[in-house]
Design a protein around this motif. Structure first.
Motif, PDB file in Angstrom:
ATOM      1  N   LEU A  39      22.813  26.952  23.531  1.00 22.85           N
ATOM      2  CA  LEU A  39      21.876  26.077  24.232  1.00 22.85           C
ATOM      3  C   LEU A  39      22.268  24.638  23.930  1.00 22.85           C
ATOM      4  O   LEU A  39      22.359  24.249  22.768  1.00 22.85           O
ATOM      5  N   ALA A  40      22.512  23.866  24.964  1.00 18.49           N
ATOM      6  CA  ALA A  40      22.921  22.471  24.788  1.00 18.49           C
ATOM      7  C   ALA A  40      21.757  21.544  25.099  1.00 18.49           C
ATOM      8  O   ALA A  40      21.092  21.689  26.125  1.00 18.49           O
ATOM      9  N   LEU A  41      21.518  20.600  24.188  1.00 15.38           N
ATOM     10  CA  LEU A  41      20.538  19.546  24.409  1.00 15.38           C
ATOM     11  C   LEU A  41      21.272  18.323  24.916  1.00 15.38           C
ATOM     12  O   LEU A  41      22.185  17.821  24.253  1.00 15.38           O
ATOM     13  N   VAL A  42      20.903  17.843  26.092  1.00 19.27           N
ATOM     14  CA  VAL A  42      21.555  16.678  26.681  1.00 19.27           C
ATOM     15  C   VAL A  42      20.497  15.654  27.066  1.00 19.27           C
ATOM     16  O   VAL A  42      19.313  15.965  27.182  1.00 19.27           O
ATOM     17  N   GLY A  43      20.950  14.435  27.270  1.00 19.39           N
ATOM     18  CA  GLY A  43      20.047  13.359  27.631  1.00 19.39           C
ATOM     19  C   GLY A  43      20.607  12.039  27.142  1.00 19.39           C
ATOM     20  O   GLY A  43      21.523  11.999  26.318  1.00 19.39           O
ATOM     21  N   PRO A  44      20.075  10.926  27.621  1.00 18.22           N
ATOM     22  CA  PRO A  44      20.604   9.614  27.233  1.00 18.22           C
ATOM     23  C   PRO A  44      20.303   9.275  25.783  1.00 18.22           C
ATOM     24  O   PRO A  44      19.537   9.981  25.103  1.00 18.22           O
ATOM     25  N   ASN A  45      20.900   8.197  25.302  1.00 20.02           N
ATOM     26  CA  ASN A  45      20.639   7.730  23.947  1.00 20.02           C
ATOM     27  C   ASN A  45      19.143   7.476  23.765  1.00 20.02           C
ATOM     28  O   ASN A  45      18.488   6.893  24.632  1.00 20.02           O
ATOM     29  N   GLY A  46      18.628   7.905  22.607  1.00 19.65           N
ATOM     30  CA  GLY A  46      17.221   7.666  22.315  1.00 19.65           C
ATOM     31  C   GLY A  46      16.262   8.610  23.004  1.00 19.65           C
ATOM     32  O   GLY A  46      15.041   8.410  22.935  1.00 19.65           O
ATOM     33  N   ALA A  47      16.784   9.647  23.658  1.00 24.21           N
ATOM     34  CA  ALA A  47      15.910  10.566  24.399  1.00 24.21           C
ATOM     35  C   ALA A  47      15.072  11.442  23.491  1.00 24.21           C
ATOM     36  O   ALA A  47      13.994  11.898  23.868  1.00 24.21           O
ATOM     37  N   GLY A  48      15.577  11.722  22.264  1.00 20.98           N
ATOM     38  CA  GLY A  48      14.862  12.602  21.345  1.00 20.98           C
ATOM     39  C   GLY A  48      15.612  13.862  20.975  1.00 20.98           C
ATOM     40  O   GLY A  48      15.082  14.740  20.300  1.00 20.98           O
TER      41      GLY A  48
END
Length: 289
Positions: A39-48
């Motif tokens: 499972l990959a967690l992705v998102g911009p910087n500071g997303a959590g």
């Protein structure tokens, strides 16, 4: 894991909220992690993303909600049992003292000391070094390594724990192209062997290529979760990252590709003739030499 015909997650975050200094880092987040998946967690910087990884690892205590591992609240786990069940690779990759790489990897075997599984320490250390292509670094002191070498040595330590749940925070951030593939192939191997892997990644193409599910986080909330092709839509990526993108398939491999849409963002360039270019180069050298 299946109970009475129902797939039960190995690891869950339930209504997790984290606040620091008046800022909400995670807002009522629910997350299930199953055995046999990456499972990959992705998102911009500071997303959590890293905050969520810390919560499900037990390193960060949420203000609300809880983490459940194997059906038991993480707060009820004894530290030694938890270290044998889950391994965590953080972004820091720092060691305070000049231990050798082999000594650092051997630290991953500490939870198994005085147990029968400890009899296999030497073999497991060697296997973990070989898996990350760090055997040749075994006698080097950790502080003398490059950033990518430190990341691989630290991953070797996490692998040496032989935990069924592997949590990785940006394991490819400082790693070259070849070793990025090695690192994520190892994650895939752990999952295929029945383990559960959660990995924080910034490279959306790597996440799409190697994960079973993507969870996209933005402003402390989960915006989407599912197979990569369902999550990585141009519309959602553009909205979350605030960057126009093109999402397409590689013509040979079929891999999902996410690239910035630069159409219209670059000024028109007038080609410079070779002779004119040489004249410009000569003028530049004369001016600044």
């Amino acid at each position: 894991m299946t109970v009475n015909g129902r797939r039960v997650p190995v690891l869950s975050a339930e209504g997790v909220t984290v606040r620091i200094g008046g800022r909400v880092l995670l807002d009522a987040v629910d997350l299930d992690v199953h055995a046999g998946e990456v499972l990959a967690l992705v998102g911009p910087n500071g997303a959590g993303k890293s905050t969520l990884l810390g919560v499900i690892a037990g390193d960060t205590q949420p203000d609300r909600g809880r983490t459940v591992l194997d059906g038991t609240d993480l707060r009820r786990w004894r530290l030694g049992d938890l270290a044998r069940r889950r391994a965590l690779l953080t972004q820091a990759n720092s060691v305070a003292f000049p231990f050798t790489v082999r000594e650092v990897v051997a630290m991953g075997r500490a939870p198994w000391a005085s147990l029968p599984e400890g009899d296999d320490d030497e073999a497991i250390i060697e296997e973990s070094l070989a898996a990350t292509d760090t055997t040749h670094l075994h006698s080097r002191t950790f502080p003398t390594l490059s950033g990518g070498e430190k990341a691989r040595a630290s991953l070797s330590r996490a692998l040496a724990q032989r935990a069924g749940v592997l949590l990785l925070d940006e394991p490819t951030a400082a790693v070259d192209l070849r070793h990025q593939e090695i690192v994520l192939e190892l994650a895939r191997t752990v999952a295929d062997g029945g383990g559960a892997v959660v990995v924080v990644l910034h490279d959306l193409e790597l996440a799409a290529a190697w994960s079973d599910r993507l969870v996209m986080i933005s402003d402390g909330r989960i915006r989407a979760a599912g197979p990569p092709h369902q999550v990585l839509t141009a519309e959602l990526v553009e909205e979350v990252y605030r960057q126009p993108v093109l999402v397409h398939r590689h013509p040979v491999t079929g891999d999902l590709l996410v690239t910035p849409d630069r159409r219209g963002s670059r000024p028109t360039r007038t080609p410079v003739a070779p002779a004119a270019g040489a004249a410009l180069d000569s003028a530049f050298v004369k001016e600044f030499s």
